[in-house]
Scaffold this active site. Structure first.
Site, short mmCIF file in Angstrom:
data_model
loop_
_atom_site.label_atom_id
_atom_site.label_comp_id
_atom_site.label_asym_id
_atom_site.label_seq_id
_atom_site.Cartn_x
_atom_site.Cartn_y
_atom_site.Cartn_z
N GLY A 42 26.10 60.83 87.09
CA GLY A 42 26.49 60.84 88.64
C GLY A 42 27.34 59.79 89.30
N ILE A 48 23.84 56.49 94.37
CA ILE A 48 23.77 54.86 93.44
C ILE A 48 24.48 54.82 92.16
CG2 ILE A 48 21.62 54.01 92.17
CD1 ILE A 48 19.88 56.05 93.58
N GLY A 49 25.04 55.69 91.41
CA GLY A 49 26.18 56.01 90.62
C GLY A 49 26.71 54.43 91.17
N LEU A 97 25.13 68.63 84.80
CA LEU A 97 24.41 68.66 83.69
C LEU A 97 23.95 70.65 84.50
CD1 LEU A 97 23.50 65.24 84.67
CD2 LEU A 97 23.92 66.37 82.80
N TYR A 226 8.39 80.20 94.83
CA TYR A 226 9.31 79.10 94.81
C TYR A 226 8.80 77.77 96.46
CZ TYR A 226 13.12 75.61 95.25
OH TYR A 226 14.67 74.90 95.08
#
Length: 357
Positions: A42, A48-49, A97, A226
């Site tokens: 990410g 943040i990455g 991912l 959900y």
């Protein structure tokens, strides 16, 4: 969500808190970064990455492996890293991912790469949050669980030989796997009886119910199969349990340490799937409940990741982090060894492969 200064005891620097920028942490531990090979999932610009990568670049790692879904975005991150330190090598790794095929392809690339003899630190940073509609991965797994946990579980295990290779010449605990989690661990546990969210909550064991307080906070009153927040919470609880399992399975044998990090409420694109009005209401509620609450910028948002990844004093007892400190408020179910083992077995089932160490 950032709440100002943490009340938990720090491992090395008592002065660090929610306001501390990532570069400050790196400056305290330059030897843990210099000439190291570090992989960040990410690693997207604006998140943040990116801040994690640029902070690490100031201490001259040997190689930063920047993993993500978009080539152009990874190239942008690499360019920003080079502006910080032009001598740092960057390698871009395509990794979606949510797709097990992509995880396997990316892992194969890492394992076959001659310029990646080992990996000193793996930072599982990528994630999605609160998808409004129930969505399934190509393998038929609820998308937040698939992306935030299952993808990282598969990718991490497939490249583990190169992580273990780094640990052979390092002090026990110096080689690390950092899993980013969230305050959403309090939303609820892993729903082992219905991880794909096909049942109403009334048909689940009470131990798998969503927190009533969280329901009220998000104004969720219907018993729908959900619920975005419950699915996100499940995936974030899974991130912590994954670290628990890794420590139990590999620390004594290899010296590889895994810790889980809540970065705080950070202003990134992670909230892009949320209704802005609902998000604003939740943030207002947080400010009333926690007077020191504020939204971090990405430099503040990456500092806890770096404190967990770099502080030489960290041990397997320091499993859950917030605001650059070890925190103790996470629910017991998020670090329960039996739940961790149950999740490991479910994860192996969902990827169709067993991993033993």
């Amino acid at each position: 969500m950032a709440e100002g200064k943490s009340t938990a005891a720090a491992n090395t620097n008592n002065g660090w808190d929610a306001h501390t920028p990532g570069q400050t942490v790196v400056e305290a531990f330059p030897e843990q970064v210099k000439d190291k090979i570090i992989l960040i999932t990410g690693a997207n610009p604006g998140g943040i990455g990116l801040a994690t990568a640029t902070s690490l670049a100031t201490a001259s790692p040997k190689l930063l492996i920047l993993a993500g879904r978009g080539q152009a975005r990874l190239a942008e991150t690499a360019e920003k890293v080079k502006k910080v330190n032009p001598n740092v090598a960057c390698k871009q790794l395509m990794l979606d991912l949510s797709s097990q095929e992509s995880c396997r392809n990316a892992a194969r690339e890492v394992m076959e790469a001659s310029d990646i003899p080992h990996i000193d630190i793996l930072i599982n940073n990528a994630g999605v949050m609160n998808l409004p509609e129930r969505t399934l991965s190509p393998e038929g797994i609820e998308m937040q669980f698939a992306t935030n946990h299952i993808g990282h579980f598969l990718f991490t295990n497939l490249i583990f030989p190169k992580i273990a290779a780094a640990a052979k010449t390092a002090k026990p605990g110096a080689t690390r796997i950092i899993n980013l989690t969230s305050r959403a661990v309090v939303y609820g546990p892993v729903r082992f009886s219905d991880y794909n969210f096909t049942k109403q909550e009334k048909d689940l064991p009470e131990s798998e119910h969503m927190s009533k307080g969280v329901r009220a906070m998000w104004n969720v009153h219907e018993d729908l199969p959900y619920i975005p927040q419950a699915a996100y919470g499940q995936s974030k609880t899974a991130n912590v349990l994954f670290s628990v399992s890794l420590n139990k399975k590999v620390f004594d044998k290899t010296g590889v340490l895994s810790l889980a990090v809540h970065p705080g409420g950070v202003t990134t694109e992670l909230a892009r799937h949320m209704d802005p009005k609902i998000l604003e209401s939740v943030l207002e509620g947080a400010k009333k409940a926690m007077p020191n609450f504020f939204m971090k910028d990405i430099e503040q948002g990456c500092s806890t990741t770096l404190a967990a990844a770099l502080d030489p004093k960290n041990t397997t007892e320091d499993i859950f982090w917030e605001d650059c400190h070890v925190a103790k408020w996470n629910p017991a179910y998020s670090t329960d060894p039996e739940k961790a083992e149950q999740l490991w077995k479910l994860s192996e089932q969902l990827v169709g492969q067993e991993f033993s160490y």
